[in-house]
Design a protein around this motif. Structure first.
Motif, PDB file in Angstrom:
ATOM      1  N   CYS A 165      -6.528 154.041  32.665  1.00 51.45           N
ATOM      2  CA  CYS A 165      -6.032 153.929  33.775  1.00 51.45           C
ATOM      3  C   CYS A 165      -4.728 155.503  34.374  1.00 51.45           C
ATOM      4  O   CYS A 165      -4.082 155.223  35.548  1.00 51.45           O
TER       5      CYS A 165
ATOM      6  N   THR B 152      -1.660 149.316  48.509  1.00 56.02           N
ATOM      7  CA  THR B 152      -0.566 148.357  48.149  1.00 56.02           C
ATOM      8  C   THR B 152      -1.089 147.419  47.290  1.00 56.02           C
ATOM      9  O   THR B 152      -0.505 147.338  46.190  1.00 56.02           O
ATOM     10  N   ASN B 153      -2.554 147.301  47.003  1.00 54.63           N
ATOM     11  CA  ASN B 153      -3.385 146.174  45.915  1.00 54.63           C
ATOM     12  C   ASN B 153      -3.489 146.832  44.872  1.00 54.63           C
ATOM     13  O   ASN B 153      -3.396 147.854  45.230  1.00 54.63           O
ATOM     14  N   PRO B 154      -3.416 146.442  43.537  1.00 55.94           N
ATOM     15  CA  PRO B 154      -3.551 146.384  42.499  1.00 55.94           C
ATOM     16  C   PRO B 154      -5.516 146.890  42.356  1.00 55.94           C
ATOM     17  O   PRO B 154      -5.982 146.495  43.422  1.00 55.94           O
TER      18      PRO B 154
ATOM     19  N   ALA C  28      -2.238 141.975  28.485  1.00 54.66           N
ATOM     20  CA  ALA C  28      -1.418 141.880  29.471  1.00 54.66           C
ATOM     21  C   ALA C  28      -0.411 141.081  28.750  1.00 54.66           C
ATOM     22  O   ALA C  28       0.104 140.230  29.376  1.00 54.66           O
TER      23      ALA C  28
ATOM     24  N   PHE D 235      -0.235 147.661  34.043  1.00 53.68           N
ATOM     25  CA  PHE D 235      -0.531 146.434  34.492  1.00 53.68           C
ATOM     26  C   PHE D 235       0.865 145.150  34.673  1.00 53.68           C
ATOM     27  O   PHE D 235       0.953 144.305  36.062  1.00 53.68           O
ATOM     28  N   GLU D 236       1.588 145.845  34.096  1.00 52.93           N
ATOM     29  CA  GLU D 236       3.137 144.808  34.846  1.00 52.93           C
ATOM     30  C   GLU D 236       3.642 144.795  35.884  1.00 52.93           C
ATOM     31  O   GLU D 236       3.882 144.307  36.439  1.00 52.93           O
ATOM     32  N   ALA D 237       3.795 146.595  36.414  1.00 52.73           N
ATOM     33  CA  ALA D 237       4.069 146.690  37.924  1.00 52.73           C
ATOM     34  C   ALA D 237       2.670 146.440  38.642  1.00 52.73           C
ATOM     35  O   ALA D 237       2.967 146.914  40.202  1.00 52.73           O
ATOM     36  N   ARG D 238       1.656 145.555  38.790  1.00 56.86           N
ATOM     37  CA  ARG D 238       0.731 145.774  39.602  1.00 56.86           C
ATOM     38  C   ARG D 238       0.129 146.717  40.111  1.00 56.86           C
ATOM     39  O   ARG D 238       0.007 146.381  40.947  1.00 56.86           O
ATOM     40  N   VAL D 239      -0.112 147.147  39.027  1.00 56.43           N
ATOM     41  CA  VAL D 239      -0.992 149.065  39.650  1.00 56.43           C
ATOM     42  C   VAL D 239      -1.819 148.739  39.525  1.00 56.43           C
ATOM     43  O   VAL D 239      -2.827 149.412  40.227  1.00 56.43           O
TER      44      VAL D 239
ATOM     45  N   THR E 181      -4.953 145.668  38.052  1.00 57.11           N
ATOM     46  CA  THR E 181      -5.513 144.116  37.172  1.00 57.11           C
ATOM     47  C   THR E 181      -6.832 144.455  36.609  1.00 57.11           C
ATOM     48  O   THR E 181      -7.593 145.629  36.414  1.00 57.11           O
TER      49      THR E 181
END
Length: 96
Positions: free
Chosen positions: A27, A45-47, A62, A84-88, A90
């Motif tokens: 990560c 912009t997509n994770p 998660a 994960f929470e910031a959607r950087v 999946t």
């Protein structure tokens, strides 16, 4: 695709802990690479999917609730939760 193999410098007490540490390091690499791409005007912009095959390690990421079994994992490895929470990232599960 970015592949790196490295011997861990700590002894893990379980395969889940080992996978969680590896996911956290991957990560960090993803965040660094996304930053580099953003500087080169290729922002995403997509994770980014971080594929994992350890269901328990995915659940630890998660579900940010304190887990009695994870109290021995160093705090710096929990940065994956923030990503994960910031959607950087999946976390799609890989089935064998």
């Amino acid at each position: 695709m970015f592949v790196k193999s490295k011997k861990q410098d700590r002894v893990s007490k379980s395969s889940t802990e080992s996978e969680y540490r590896a996911m956290s390091l991957a990560c960090s690499e993803i965040i660094w690479l996304r930053g580099l791409l953003a500087e080169l005007d290729f922002s995403e912009t997509n994770p980014t999917p971080l594929h994992a095959n350890n269901t328990s390690a995915i659940q630890i990421t998660a579900n940010p609730v304190y887990h009695e079994r994870t109290k021995h994992i160093e705090v710096d490895y929990h940065s994956i939760r923030e990503a994960f929470e910031a959607r950087v990232i999946t976390l799609p599960h890989i089935f064998h």
